[in-house]
Design a protein around this motif. Structure first.
Motif, PDB file in Angstrom:
ATOM      1  N   GLU A   1       0.833  -1.204   0.000  1.00 47.62           N
ATOM      2  CA  GLU A   1       0.000   0.000   0.000  1.00 47.62           C
ATOM      3  C   GLU A   1       0.868   1.255   0.000  1.00 47.62           C
ATOM      4  O   GLU A   1       0.576   2.222  -0.711  1.00 47.62           O
TER       5      GLU A   1
ATOM      6  N   GLU B   1       2.263   1.959  -3.442  1.00 44.06           N
ATOM      7  CA  GLU B   1       1.343   2.567  -4.401  1.00 44.06           C
ATOM      8  C   GLU B   1       1.392   4.086  -4.348  1.00 44.06           C
ATOM      9  O   GLU B   1       1.104   4.760  -5.344  1.00 44.06           O
TER      10      GLU B   1
ATOM     11  N   LYS C   1      -1.064   3.555   3.467  1.00 43.54           N
ATOM     12  CA  LYS C   1      -1.428   4.720   2.679  1.00 43.54           C
ATOM     13  C   LYS C   1      -0.908   5.994   3.344  1.00 43.54           C
ATOM     14  O   LYS C   1      -1.089   6.199   4.542  1.00 43.54           O
TER      15      LYS C   1
END
Length: 330
Positions: free
Chosen positions: A27, A30, A81
């Motif tokens: 994550e 990304e 994130k």
């Protein structure tokens, strides 16, 4: 083993945490690709032999803690994130401060500069990390040394003349060498024996004022080597060993950080076999490039040792990736 602080359950970091941590690393990837060697499960797991590692999911981030004595710190920033980063950092400091005898012990180590910069730019393209994290103190600790694999393989130009000479002398002096894939069930005892011999030889050249730091580092490395051998397959590590006249004289172990970057986690060679270290490093670079499609190779930081810094700089890194320790302003 687990314990609870501020209603947050901290679980013992064992091999079962690999899939959990890697989910959050994906994550993070990304949002921001991180090439730093500390940002893998294996790199943390094998080096946590002498302190207690714990993890928790906080603000939908994977948070890795280390307990040294009775004081709690973090080995990495919250992973996941980036939008959750600052909230998670604040909660992690609350947990550390609740546990520790003093907030001065609360810190987050190995914080990649690129993560902080990307988070700041997500908020405001003109913002600096010092604006966004105004409540924190940043201490530049170490850098990771990252090289182009092709440079380490070709060793072209005057800058690498000495390396080429050392490798050629090695091949001429020891024609009966062979490189084979590291297999713990076959090579474990020889690897441990070589590692012990390396420490004994290195002690002869270690200044007295550096002896305590050196011995602490070697104690940690000994535990890391044992963990590497025990969990080699489960950690998806890759390695080679070097034999000369049927005697193991070197080994090296690494892993992929991401699709284009590999790291070297451990390497040892016989101190008395000249050119051995340069030769095995080049051979491993070839394997990481050809078999694992890695364009870059990260050899980690220098742990603050000047002699190690000189060795790593002698290979002319393509870039140096900065790592910070973060403290909360009190």
């Amino acid at each position: 083993m687990k314990f609870i602080i501020n209603d947050i359950e901290l679980k013992k970091l064992d091999i079962s945490a690999k899939m959990v941590m890697e989910k959050y690393l994906l994550e993070l990837g990304e949002d921001q690709v991180v090439d730093i060697s500390d940002y893998t499960f294996a790199a943390n797991f094998i080096w946590l032999g002498n302190v207690s590692g714990f993890y928790a999911t906080i603000e939908d981030c994977f948070c890795l803690f280390a307990m040294s004595g009775s004081e709690l710190s973090m080995l990495l920033p919250p992973l996941g994130k980036l939008k959750n980063l600052k909230k998670a950092i604040n909660k992690c400091f609350e947990i550390m401060n609740s546990n520790n005898s003093s907030p001065h012990y609360s810190r987050i180590d190995y914080v990649a500069q690129c993560i902080l910069e990307k988070f700041a730019k997500m908020l405001d393209k003109n913002a600096s990390i010092f604006d966004v994290f105004a409540d924190f103190i940043f201490e530049k600790k170490l850098v990771d040394y990252i090289y182009k694999a092709d440079d380490l393989i070709s060793l072209h130009g005057n800058a690498y003349h000495t390396k080429r000479t050392e490798i050629n002398k090695f091949k001429n002096t020891y024609p009966n060498f062979k490189i084979v894939t590291l297999e713990p069930e076959k090579h474990a005892q020889e690897i441990i024996t070589l590692s012990n011999t390396w420490v004994q030889n290195r002690l002869k050249y270690t200044p007295k004022e550096q002896m305590d730091d050196f011995m602490e580092g070697m104690y940690q490395e000994k535990a890391a080597i044992k963990r590497m051998l025990e969990y080699h397959q489960k950690l998806e590590l890759m390695g080679i060993v070097l034999y000369i006249d049927e005697r193991l004289q070197g080994y090296t172990v690494g892993e992929k950080i991401n699709e284009g970057v590999a790291s070297v986690l451990l390497e040892k060679t016989n101190f008395e076999v000249l050119g051995c270290a340069q030769f095995i490093f080049r051979e491993f670079s070839k394997i990481l490039s050809s078999q694992y499609s890695c364009e870059f190779i990260n050899v980690g930081d220098d742990m603050g040792f000047e002699n190690l810094k000189k060795v790593k700089m002698s290979y002319h890194p393509y870039r140096l990736n900065t790592k910070y320790s973060i403290y909360q302003k009190i």
